[in-house]
Design a protein around this motif. Structure first.
Motif, PDB file in Angstrom:
ATOM      1  N   CYS A   1     -33.073  13.556  33.750  1.00 45.35           N
ATOM      2  CA  CYS A   1     -32.343  12.385  33.957  1.00 45.35           C
ATOM      3  C   CYS A   1     -31.475  12.110  35.013  1.00 45.35           C
ATOM      4  CB  CYS A   1     -31.569  11.740  32.761  1.00 45.35           C
ATOM      5  SG  CYS A   1     -32.501  11.552  31.153  1.00 45.35           S
ATOM      6  N   ALA A   2     -31.238  13.640  35.757  1.00 45.61           N
ATOM      7  CA  ALA A   2     -30.201  13.274  36.885  1.00 45.61           C
ATOM      8  C   ALA A   2     -30.343  12.304  37.921  1.00 45.61           C
ATOM      9  CB  ALA A   2     -30.045  14.822  37.414  1.00 45.61           C
TER      10      ALA A   2
ATOM     11  N   ASN B   1     -30.471  17.065  42.404  1.00 43.21           N
ATOM     12  CA  ASN B   1     -31.264  18.321  42.702  1.00 43.21           C
ATOM     13  C   ASN B   1     -32.443  18.647  41.570  1.00 43.21           C
ATOM     14  OD1 ASN B   1     -30.022  19.391  40.555  1.00 43.21           O
ATOM     15  ND2 ASN B   1     -29.796  21.538  41.196  1.00 43.21           N
TER      16      ASN B   1
ATOM     17  N   ILE C   1     -31.981  16.960  47.053  1.00 43.57           N
ATOM     18  CA  ILE C   1     -32.286  18.324  47.498  1.00 43.57           C
ATOM     19  C   ILE C   1     -33.053  19.276  46.365  1.00 43.57           C
ATOM     20  CG2 ILE C   1     -30.005  18.097  48.603  1.00 43.57           C
ATOM     21  CD1 ILE C   1     -28.849  20.208  46.640  1.00 43.57           C
ATOM     22  N   GLU C   2     -33.644  20.366  46.790  1.00 44.05           N
ATOM     23  CA  GLU C   2     -34.026  21.313  45.935  1.00 44.05           C
ATOM     24  C   GLU C   2     -35.182  20.438  45.039  1.00 44.05           C
ATOM     25  OE1 GLU C   2     -31.090  22.949  43.420  1.00 44.05           O
ATOM     26  OE2 GLU C   2     -29.923  23.745  44.956  1.00 44.05           O
TER      27      GLU C   2
ATOM     28  N   ASP D   1     -29.692   8.888  36.209  1.00 46.54           N
ATOM     29  CA  ASP D   1     -28.255   8.733  35.680  1.00 46.54           C
ATOM     30  C   ASP D   1     -27.469   8.414  36.996  1.00 46.54           C
ATOM     31  OD1 ASP D   1     -28.759   9.339  33.293  1.00 46.54           O
ATOM     32  OD2 ASP D   1     -28.120  11.623  33.258  1.00 46.54           O
TER      33      ASP D   1
ATOM     34  N   SER E   1     -22.236  15.699  42.587  1.00 43.61           N
ATOM     35  CA  SER E   1     -23.630  16.312  42.303  1.00 43.61           C
ATOM     36  C   SER E   1     -24.040  16.214  40.888  1.00 43.61           C
ATOM     37  CB  SER E   1     -23.498  17.897  42.469  1.00 43.61           C
ATOM     38  OG  SER E   1     -22.978  18.214  43.818  1.00 43.61           O
ATOM     39  N   TRP E   2     -25.414  15.430  40.894  1.00 46.02           N
ATOM     40  CA  TRP E   2     -25.947  15.127  39.666  1.00 46.02           C
ATOM     41  C   TRP E   2     -27.092  16.290  39.372  1.00 46.02           C
ATOM     42  CZ3 TRP E   2     -24.430  10.783  37.153  1.00 46.02           C
ATOM     43  CH2 TRP E   2     -23.656   9.941  37.947  1.00 46.02           C
ATOM     44  N   PHE E   3     -26.900  16.938  38.335  1.00 53.64           N
ATOM     45  CA  PHE E   3     -27.974  18.360  38.315  1.00 53.64           C
ATOM     46  C   PHE E   3     -28.145  18.345  36.636  1.00 53.64           C
ATOM     47  CE2 PHE E   3     -23.544  19.696  38.680  1.00 53.64           C
ATOM     48  CZ  PHE E   3     -23.224  20.219  37.390  1.00 53.64           C
ATOM     49  N   LYS E   4     -29.104  18.937  36.448  1.00 57.54           N
ATOM     50  CA  LYS E   4     -29.627  19.273  34.863  1.00 57.54           C
ATOM     51  C   LYS E   4     -29.931  18.003  34.062  1.00 57.54           C
ATOM     52  CE  LYS E   4     -28.104  23.801  33.799  1.00 57.54           C
ATOM     53  NZ  LYS E   4     -27.023  24.930  33.368  1.00 57.54           N
TER      54      LYS E   4
END
Lengths: 121, 91, 130
Positions: free
Chosen positions: B14-15, B7, B32-33, B18, B88-91
């Motif tokens: 780096c989401a 997102n 997404i987003e 990564d 989920s990969w975020f931040k």
């Protein structure tokens, strides 16, 4: 409650800069206390959780010290992404949690794919 | 196989990279987003099984590259039923 | 299939909660069940009754509440994360000697064990990051 699903806690964040590292640890301990003991993979900035820390001057509790609760809750192996360690210029010998075995992983993708549920922190 | 959800814009963190480091053959990826900013192309996206929420891309004025499949929420749900685990990969 | 959604994003701060709502609606329309929506980290702010967005912006709180009413959704807020951030039920507020509670109708405060239990019994867990 019987352990019905394999759960991985994917810990990607460094301590202190945001709350995910601490809240992730709390979630892992809560799962273990409910006999849903997850495996823990420290990856990306999550590997920084394993360094010795002195957060007293910034008014924080020592997350590294709190990680030492994991073996007592049945999380005896901490999986660590080797590439993340090397990218950050860390030496594997710098990473330790008393009572836990550190296992470096080369193929995190295959490892992640073996679980039923992945909780990202 | 795993479904990865990203997102975050590839330009702000780096989401995505990564995630791509930890993606296995046969896994699917959905942007997404702010993750949809990667859907315009490049960024080393897998050639197969890369999806993007069309509504999120439209909202931002992002055109989706041919190698990325734009999908709606119902299709996202279907992908979640076809894959496991979901990461989920975020931040 | 039975899904659990985990929401980390505060409303009107990051997009995660709004995305989770869209996903939840799509799940229900596709005939799947939502076992629980677990609000954790900054996501606990979704349960504040005091949010008052301008009328021309989307009102996430009332949308969660509508889903809860229409589909008997389990909206669980982590009590430890909520106490830190000031989302309290009236009884918690009184126990902690705070002036008032602000937990919105339709939401329940509970421990992290509810996340563990939901992970164990759901077919799928989807996390919506902040």
């Amino acid at each position: 409650m019987p352990q019905s699903k394999s759960i991985l806690a994917l810990c990607r964040h460094a301590p202190y800069g945001n709350t995910l590292a601490r809240e992730g640890l709390e979630a892992v301990l809560a799962c273990a206390a409910m006999d849903q003991t997850p495996e823990v993979l420290l990856i990306n900035d999550g590997v920084f959780q394993l360094l010795q820390q002195n957060p007293e001057q910034i008014g924080e509790k020592n997350l590294h010290r709190n990680l030492q609760a994991l073996p007592m809750f049945g999380v005896e192996i901490l999986y660590v992404c080797r590439k993340s360690v090397e990218q950050r210029g860390l030496c594997p010998d710098d990473l330790c949690v008393p009572g836990a075995e550190i296992t470096l992983l080369d193929d995190t993708g295959t490892f992640i794919g073996k679980f039923d549920q992945v909780l990202s922190f | 196989m795993t479904l990865h959800i990203v997102n975050q814009s590839p330009y702000s963190g780096c989401a995505l990279s990564d995630c791509l480091d930890a993606i296995a053959e046969g896994d699917a990826l959905i942007l997404i987003e702010d993750g949809v900013y990667a859907a315009a192309g490049q960024h080393g996206l897998p050639e197969k099984q890369t999806f993007c929420l069309t509504a999120d891309a439209n909202a931002r004025g992002v055109s989706i590259a041919n190698s990325v499949e734009g999908i709606d929420e119902a299709r996202w749900v279907a992908l979640c039923t076809q894959h496991n685990p979901i990461v989920s990969w975020f931040k | 299939m039975q899904f659990t959604l985990v929401v980390y994003g505060a409303p009107h701060s990051s997009e995660g909660a709004a995305t989770a709502l869209r996903f939840a609606r799509a799940l229900l329309q596709s005939g799947h069940a939502i076992y629980r929506v677990f609000f954790y980290s900054d996501g606990v702010h979704n349960g504040s009754a005091l949010a008052a967005p301008p009328q021309d912006e989307q009102d996430l709180l009332s949308q969660w509440q509508a889903l809860e009413r229409n589909h008997k959704l389990d909206l669980t807020i982590c009590i430890a994360a909520a106490q830190r951030r000031g989302v309290l039920s009236p009884s918690e507020a009184s126990r902690l000697e705070k002036t008032s509670g602000n937990l919105a109708d339709g939401f329940e405060l509970a421990g992290l064990g509810q996340l563990a239990e939901a992970s164990a019994v759901s077919d799928r867990v989807v996390t919506f990051g902040g």
